[in-house]
Each structure stands twice: as structure tokens, then as C-alpha cells.
Design a protein around this motif. Structure first.
Motif, PDB file in Angstrom:
ATOM      1  N   VAL A   1     109.371  12.664  16.248  1.00 51.28           N
ATOM      2  CA  VAL A   1     110.381  12.056  17.113  1.00 51.28           C
ATOM      3  C   VAL A   1     111.418  13.113  17.484  1.00 51.28           C
ATOM      4  CG1 VAL A   1     112.084  10.190  17.284  1.00 51.28           C
ATOM      5  CG2 VAL A   1     110.062   9.909  15.809  1.00 51.28           C
ATOM      6  N   PRO A   2     111.522  13.451  18.770  1.00 49.56           N
ATOM      7  CA  PRO A   2     112.558  14.414  19.144  1.00 49.56           C
ATOM      8  C   PRO A   2     113.930  13.775  19.093  1.00 49.56           C
ATOM      9  CG  PRO A   2     111.131  13.869  21.041  1.00 49.56           C
ATOM     10  CD  PRO A   2     110.711  13.000  19.905  1.00 49.56           C
ATOM     11  N   ILE A   3     114.855  14.418  18.441  1.00 45.54           N
ATOM     12  CA  ILE A   3     116.237  13.921  18.384  1.00 45.54           C
ATOM     13  C   ILE A   3     117.089  14.923  19.171  1.00 45.54           C
ATOM     14  CG2 ILE A   3     118.198  13.409  16.853  1.00 45.54           C
ATOM     15  CD1 ILE A   3     115.883  11.460  16.433  1.00 45.54           C
TER      16      ILE A   3
ATOM     17  N   ASP B   1     130.504  21.858  27.270  1.00 45.88           N
ATOM     18  CA  ASP B   1     130.333  22.394  25.911  1.00 45.88           C
ATOM     19  C   ASP B   1     129.804  23.825  25.985  1.00 45.88           C
ATOM     20  OD1 ASP B   1     130.830  19.872  24.523  1.00 45.88           O
ATOM     21  OD2 ASP B   1     128.901  19.226  25.325  1.00 45.88           O
ATOM     22  N   HIS B   2     129.868  24.430  27.149  1.00 49.41           N
ATOM     23  CA  HIS B   2     129.266  25.753  27.378  1.00 49.41           C
ATOM     24  C   HIS B   2     127.792  25.744  27.019  1.00 49.41           C
ATOM     25  CE1 HIS B   2     133.264  27.229  28.142  1.00 49.41           C
ATOM     26  NE2 HIS B   2     133.648  26.627  27.045  1.00 49.41           N
ATOM     27  N   PHE B   3     127.139  24.649  27.283  1.00 53.24           N
ATOM     28  CA  PHE B   3     125.697  24.497  27.054  1.00 53.24           C
ATOM     29  C   PHE B   3     125.300  24.775  25.616  1.00 53.24           C
ATOM     30  CE2 PHE B   3     125.542  25.545  31.732  1.00 53.24           C
ATOM     31  CZ  PHE B   3     125.276  24.249  32.120  1.00 53.24           C
ATOM     32  N   CYS B   4     126.151  24.425  24.682  1.00 53.55           N
ATOM     33  CA  CYS B   4     125.833  24.646  23.269  1.00 53.55           C
ATOM     34  C   CYS B   4     126.545  23.568  22.446  1.00 53.55           C
ATOM     35  CB  CYS B   4     126.311  26.048  22.874  1.00 53.55           C
ATOM     36  SG  CYS B   4     126.135  26.384  21.140  1.00 53.55           S
ATOM     37  N   PRO B   5     125.806  22.653  21.816  1.00 60.12           N
ATOM     38  CA  PRO B   5     126.471  21.553  21.108  1.00 60.12           C
ATOM     39  C   PRO B   5     127.235  22.050  19.888  1.00 60.12           C
ATOM     40  CG  PRO B   5     124.079  21.383  20.885  1.00 60.12           C
ATOM     41  CD  PRO B   5     124.348  22.581  21.729  1.00 60.12           C
ATOM     42  N   PRO B   6     128.445  21.538  19.671  1.00 59.04           N
ATOM     43  CA  PRO B   6     129.185  21.933  18.474  1.00 59.04           C
ATOM     44  C   PRO B   6     128.366  21.614  17.219  1.00 59.04           C
ATOM     45  CG  PRO B   6     130.504  20.510  19.906  1.00 59.04           C
ATOM     46  CD  PRO B   6     129.155  20.551  20.498  1.00 59.04           C
TER      47      PRO B   6
ATOM     48  N   ILE C   1     116.046  25.953  17.420  1.00 60.14           N
ATOM     49  CA  ILE C   1     117.148  26.683  18.051  1.00 60.14           C
ATOM     50  C   ILE C   1     116.527  27.664  19.038  1.00 60.14           C
ATOM     51  CG2 ILE C   1     119.077  28.283  17.636  1.00 60.14           C
ATOM     52  CD1 ILE C   1     119.512  25.615  16.296  1.00 60.14           C
ATOM     53  N   ASN C   2     117.005  27.641  20.261  1.00 58.03           N
ATOM     54  CA  ASN C   2     116.457  28.561  21.258  1.00 58.03           C
ATOM     55  C   ASN C   2     117.586  29.407  21.839  1.00 58.03           C
ATOM     56  OD1 ASN C   2     115.441  28.199  24.694  1.00 58.03           O
ATOM     57  ND2 ASN C   2     114.841  29.798  23.287  1.00 58.03           N
ATOM     58  N   SER C   3     117.719  30.593  21.304  1.00 56.29           N
ATOM     59  CA  SER C   3     118.771  31.504  21.765  1.00 56.29           C
ATOM     60  C   SER C   3     118.176  32.912  21.818  1.00 56.29           C
ATOM     61  CB  SER C   3     119.951  31.457  20.790  1.00 56.29           C
ATOM     62  OG  SER C   3     120.908  32.418  21.122  1.00 56.29           O
ATOM     63  N   PRO C   4     118.291  33.624  22.960  1.00 57.55           N
ATOM     64  CA  PRO C   4     118.767  33.214  24.277  1.00 57.55           C
ATOM     65  C   PRO C   4     118.040  31.977  24.788  1.00 57.55           C
ATOM     66  CG  PRO C   4     118.389  35.577  24.231  1.00 57.55           C
ATOM     67  CD  PRO C   4     117.904  35.044  22.936  1.00 57.55           C
ATOM     68  N   ASN C   5     118.791  31.205  25.558  1.00 56.50           N
ATOM     69  CA  ASN C   5     118.341  29.865  25.899  1.00 56.50           C
ATOM     70  C   ASN C   5     117.756  29.742  27.306  1.00 56.50           C
ATOM     71  OD1 ASN C   5     119.389  27.060  27.183  1.00 56.50           O
ATOM     72  ND2 ASN C   5     118.830  26.754  25.052  1.00 56.50           N
TER      73      ASN C   5
ATOM     74  N   VAL D   1     112.538  15.804  14.690  1.00 55.30           N
ATOM     75  CA  VAL D   1     112.794  17.226  14.974  1.00 55.30           C
ATOM     76  C   VAL D   1     113.974  17.290  15.937  1.00 55.30           C
ATOM     77  CG1 VAL D   1     111.855  19.372  15.903  1.00 55.30           C
ATOM     78  CG2 VAL D   1     110.349  17.805  14.659  1.00 55.30           C
ATOM     79  N   ILE D   2     114.997  17.979  15.509  1.00 54.15           N
ATOM     80  CA  ILE D   2     116.229  18.046  16.314  1.00 54.15           C
ATOM     81  C   ILE D   2     116.111  19.160  17.350  1.00 54.15           C
ATOM     82  CG2 ILE D   2     118.689  18.669  16.171  1.00 54.15           C
ATOM     83  CD1 ILE D   2     118.863  17.074  13.603  1.00 54.15           C
ATOM     84  N   ILE D   3     116.462  18.818  18.591  1.00 54.77           N
ATOM     85  CA  ILE D   3     116.517  19.843  19.638  1.00 54.77           C
ATOM     86  C   ILE D   3     117.882  19.763  20.322  1.00 54.77           C
ATOM     87  CG2 ILE D   3     114.042  20.023  20.048  1.00 54.77           C
ATOM     88  CD1 ILE D   3     114.254  18.104  22.332  1.00 54.77           C
ATOM     89  N   LEU D   4     118.332  20.884  20.811  1.00 53.56           N
ATOM     90  CA  LEU D   4     119.691  20.974  21.342  1.00 53.56           C
ATOM     91  C   LEU D   4     119.658  21.056  22.871  1.00 53.56           C
ATOM     92  CD1 LEU D   4     119.968  21.648  18.353  1.00 53.56           C
ATOM     93  CD2 LEU D   4     121.485  23.527  18.940  1.00 53.56           C
ATOM     94  N   GLN D   5     120.487  20.245  23.484  1.00 56.50           N
ATOM     95  CA  GLN D   5     120.580  20.293  24.949  1.00 56.50           C
ATOM     96  C   GLN D   5     121.361  21.521  25.400  1.00 56.50           C
ATOM     97  OE1 GLN D   5     122.587  16.804  26.288  1.00 56.50           O
ATOM     98  NE2 GLN D   5     120.728  15.743  26.844  1.00 56.50           N
ATOM     99  N   PRO D   6     121.005  22.143  26.498  1.00 57.36           N
ATOM    100  CA  PRO D   6     119.779  21.923  27.230  1.00 57.36           C
ATOM    101  C   PRO D   6     118.634  22.617  26.485  1.00 57.36           C
ATOM    102  CG  PRO D   6     121.063  23.676  28.288  1.00 57.36           C
ATOM    103  CD  PRO D   6     121.848  23.206  27.115  1.00 57.36           C
ATOM    104  N   TYR D   7     117.477  21.971  26.489  1.00 63.13           N
ATOM    105  CA  TYR D   7     116.350  22.479  25.701  1.00 63.13           C
ATOM    106  C   TYR D   7     115.190  22.856  26.614  1.00 63.13           C
ATOM    107  CZ  TYR D   7     115.442  17.536  26.465  1.00 63.13           C
ATOM    108  OH  TYR D   7     115.300  16.301  27.055  1.00 63.13           O
TER     109      TYR D   7
END
Ligand code: PLP
Length: 416
Positions: A140-142, A150-155, A172-176, A120-126
Motif C-alpha cells: 500500500v503506497p502511503i 514546502d519546497h517540494f520536500c515534506p517536513p 527517498i528520491n534525491s535528487p528528485n 511503503v511511504i513515498i514523498l510528494q512529488p514522487y
């Protein structure tokens, strides 16, 4: 008793230890500025409270609800999500399940989706609970890296690189939480474009802070650009943040009927239906009044966000500044401050944030959350919900501490 390995592996909350320290110091008479709050310190909307009181008179409010929640409430929540996100959810294809909070909805979703070894993919910061929930389900968290630069958002291409045949879902957690930003429309569009190539990957959209966006444009989502992605999307929301009701424990998930049925099966054998009284009160609440209720709160968040940016500028720390726009947090990267530079001569990088948080409480009374647990090293999270005057004072003390300015800071220098 032998504790299961699943639970042993769960990380303990770092905030608890810090809060305990803050409480101890407060009981000793020290002024404490607690900037850790993950909830709004306000009463819920008046008419919602009135409805809760009224529903408390009915026997049905004290009895089991259907496992997935009251049918009319589920329909109302779907209608609300359709109207607020400007999307169409075909009744024949989508359904909603009401759970005991957004966290419970997310755990249920992962429980219904993840098989051992699934990624399961999660995006930093999570949000700090994601990796723990995924691991608990034997997934498995990826982690996709993104930091301040990166303005806190991975390309999006960084996300693509980490997709594998084992990828089951992306959260995806937005607003984060913890960055206090919403991902941009461009990002969402690009992400949507990418996901069109992966119809088997589930997209879990944690929108718990959707209503707490205090600058335009409102948060946007990949499925708004490509509605066909809705069939692989799970929208999670709840009343904790938008109705300042963290203690009432009501959240929900909207997704493909098949998945909702699976979650219903899981929920039926674990927690059963969510709190009947609260469900009935939420059903009576007019969701179009959320804006009116939240407007003054959003002004307050905006004020504190502006204040921290100003204080950073006034102290020559503008390079640490960025514009938050939603949720109620600011993630401060302190890696380039005099404090970090001095300390890193003697302590290891992965220990520094914990040391900062601990010294900060002792020397200034300011309590913040270390960013490590959000996958954001050398950062701390500040909550913007604090009353403005206290917030200003606390931020001032905090920044001066990072600049090694106040006299107490000299002790820190000597310690090192
Ligand atoms: N998702 C995020 C990003 C959060 O920050 C929180 C709470 O802090 C939740 C979900 C869950 O909220 P609740 O379980 O209170 O509805």
C-alpha cells in the motif's frame, strides 16, 4: 483472455497519450517543442562506447552472466558508491546486485521486501512508477504530502506522523524527479535522526540522479550522518542518467547481504543476470571520468534552469519560481496563473492539468508532462535537457499561454 487484477490496476502512462498527440501534430507540419524528455539527448562517454565496441568481440559478452552480475563489476560498483558517497560498506555485511536498469532494481527490492498489506511511504512529488510498483507487489503506497510551498520536500515530522506498525519501507528520491531538487543536508540529518528510532523500516534511497547535481553542495544522504542506518538502507543507482545510457538497461542495488541474496533468488527466476556485454563495458569504464563527461551537460542544465527563472521573473511570475539544482527537471505550479483561474471557473481541478497539457500542444506546440502522475496537482514537469534556444522559445510560449497573452489563447477563453 482475462487480465490479472494486479495489472489492471496499473495506471497507464499519461505521457504516452500526449506524445502520440504531439507526433500526430508534428506529422501535420506543426512545430513541436517536446519538453518531456527523461533522458539526456547525448552520446555516452567516448571511452565507454569504445569499451562497448571492444567487448562486442568476446563470446562471454553474449552469454549468461551470473544472476547477480559479474563479481568484479559488483565490487567495482560498491567501491564507486563508497568513494562518491564517502561511506564505508563492510564487505562482510553488504553486497550489490546488478539488474536491468534502476527501475528493475527498485521493483526487485520491493518484490523481495513487501508482503501483502505492507505500507511503503513515498514523498510528494514522487516518481510516478513508485505507487504502481508498490501496488503490483500488493503493498500500500502511503503518500506524504508536499507541494511548492514546502519546497517540494515534506517536513520530517509529517513523515513521522504517517509511520505505522505496517510501514515496511520509505522511498527517498534525491535528487528528485520531478522537482529537480536535492533534499537539504538539514532535512537528511533530521530524517536520519528520526529513522534511528525505526530500525525495522527499510530505507530505499533512489539515487539515480546522484551525478547530475549542477549546484553545490552535492546531494547528501541520511546514512552519511548516521552510518548505522546503512544496515537498513538500500542504495539504488544505475548508468541510465550518469552515462546517458537509458537504452542499455543497467542499474544496481546495494544493501545488506541477506536482502541481496533474496533479490538474487527473485531475479534468478525472472530475468536472470543483466546484459553481459554492457556489464563488461561498465566494468572497464573509469568512473572518475564521469565528472569530466557530465560537466558541459551540467552547464547546459544550469543555463536552462536559470533561463526559466528569468523568464518567470520577466513576466511577473516570480512567485512560481524556485531554484532547481539537480536531475533535469523543473516542476511548474500553475495554480495561481490567469489560465488556471479562468479555467477553474468551468472545469474541475483534477481535470485541469490534463486540459492544459492538451491545449498547450494544440495552441503552442509545447509538450510537457502533467504533474498529477507525480502526485503534484496543478503542476507540469518541464525537461531541462532541451537545446537552450529551443527551450527558451518553448518556455516563452508556455508562460505566455498561462498568462492568456498570445492571440490563440483567445480561442481558449472562448471555449470555456
Ligand atoms: N528512479 C527515478 C527517479 C527515475 O526518474 C528513473 C528513470 O527515469 C529511474 C529510477 C529508473 O531509471 P532506469 O530504469 O532507466 O535505470
Amino acid at each position: 483472455m482475462k487480465i490479472s487484477s494486479r495489472v489492471k490496476e496499473i495506471q497507464e502512462s499519461v505521457t504516452l497519450a500526449l506524445n502520440a498527440k504531439a507526433i500526430k501534430l508534428e506529422s501535420q507540419g506543426k512545430t513541436i517543442y517536446n519538453l518531456t524528455a527523461g533522458q539526456l539527448p547525448y552520446r555516452p562517454p567516448q571511452n565507454f562506447l569504445a569499451s562497448l565496441r571492444q567487448e562486442a568481440d568476446f563470446l562471454k559478452s553474449y552469454q549468461y552472466s551470473p544472476v547477480a552480475g559479474f563479481k568484479d563489476l559488483r565490487k567495482k560498483l560498491i567501491d564507486y558508491v563508497q568513494a562518491s558517497r564517502k561511506i564505508e560498506l563492510n564487505n562482510d555485511l553488504y553486497d550489490c546486485i546488478v539488474c536491468n536498469g534502476g527501475k528493475h532494481a527498485l521493483t526487485n527490492v520491493l518484490g523481495a521486501l513487501v508482503d501483502p498489506g505492507d505500507e511503503v511511504i513515498i514523498l510528494q512529488p514522487y516518481w510516478l512508477s513508485y505507487p504502481e510498483m508498490i501496488k503490483f507487489c500488493r503493498g500500500v503506497p502511503i503518500v506524504i504530502e508536499a507541494d511548492f510551498y514546502d519546497h517540494f520536500c515534506p517536513p520530517v515530522d509529517r513523515v513521522e506522523k504517517m509511520i505505522s506498525s505496517k510501514t515496511k519501507a520509505i522511498i527517498i528520491n534525491s535528487p528528485n524527479n520531478p522537482s529537480g531538487i536535492s533534499y537539504s543536508q538539514e532535512w537528511m540529518k533530521k530524517f536520519g535522526e528520526l529513522m534511528l528510532k525505526y530500525p525495522d523500516i527499510c530505507l530505499i534511497s533512489d539515487e539515480i540522479y546522484f551525478e547530475l547535481s549542477y549546484y553545490d553542495p552535492k546531494p547528501s544522504y541520511f546514512y552519511q550522518f548516521y552510518p548505522q542506518l546503512l544496515s537498513q538502507t538500500i542504495i539504488v543507482d544505475g548508468i541510465s542518467k550518469s552515462l546517458a545510457s537509458t537504452g542499455l538497461r543497467l542499474g544496481y542495488a546495494i544493501a545488506d547481504k541477506k536482502l541481496i541474496n533474496a533479490i538474487e533468488k527473485l531475479q534468478g527466476q525472472t530475468t536472470s543476470g543483466a546484459n553481459s556485454l554492457v556489464q563488461r563495458a561498465v566494468f572497464n569504464f573509469d568512473f572518475t571520468q564521469i565528472d569530466e563527461y557530465l560537466n558541459p551537460i551540467k552547464l547546459h542544465l544550469r543555463e536552462n534552469s536559470k533561463n526559466i527563472i528569468e523568464q518567470l521573473r520577466d513576466r511577473g511570475l516570480s512567485s512560481l519560481s524556485y531554484q532547481t539544482d539537480s536531475a533535469f527537471y523543473f516542476l511548474l505550479n500553475f495554480s495561481k496563473t490567469p489560465y488556471a483561474q479562468l479555467k477553474l471557473q468551468t472545469v474541475k481541478q483534477d481535470e485541469l492539468t490534463g486540459i492544459l497539457c492538451s491545449e498547450l500542444i494544440e495552441h503552442t506546440g509545447v509538450v510537457v508532462v502533467p504533474g498529477e502522475s507525480f502526485g503534484a496537482p496543478l503542476t507540469v514537469r518541464l525537461s531541462l535537457v532541451t537545446p537552450t534556444e529551443i527551450f527558451k522559445e518553448a518556455v516563452g510560449k508556455f508562460l505566455d499561454f498561462l498568462l492568456l497573452k498570445n492571440t490563440l489563447q483567445k480561442d481558449v477563453q472562448l471555449d470555456t
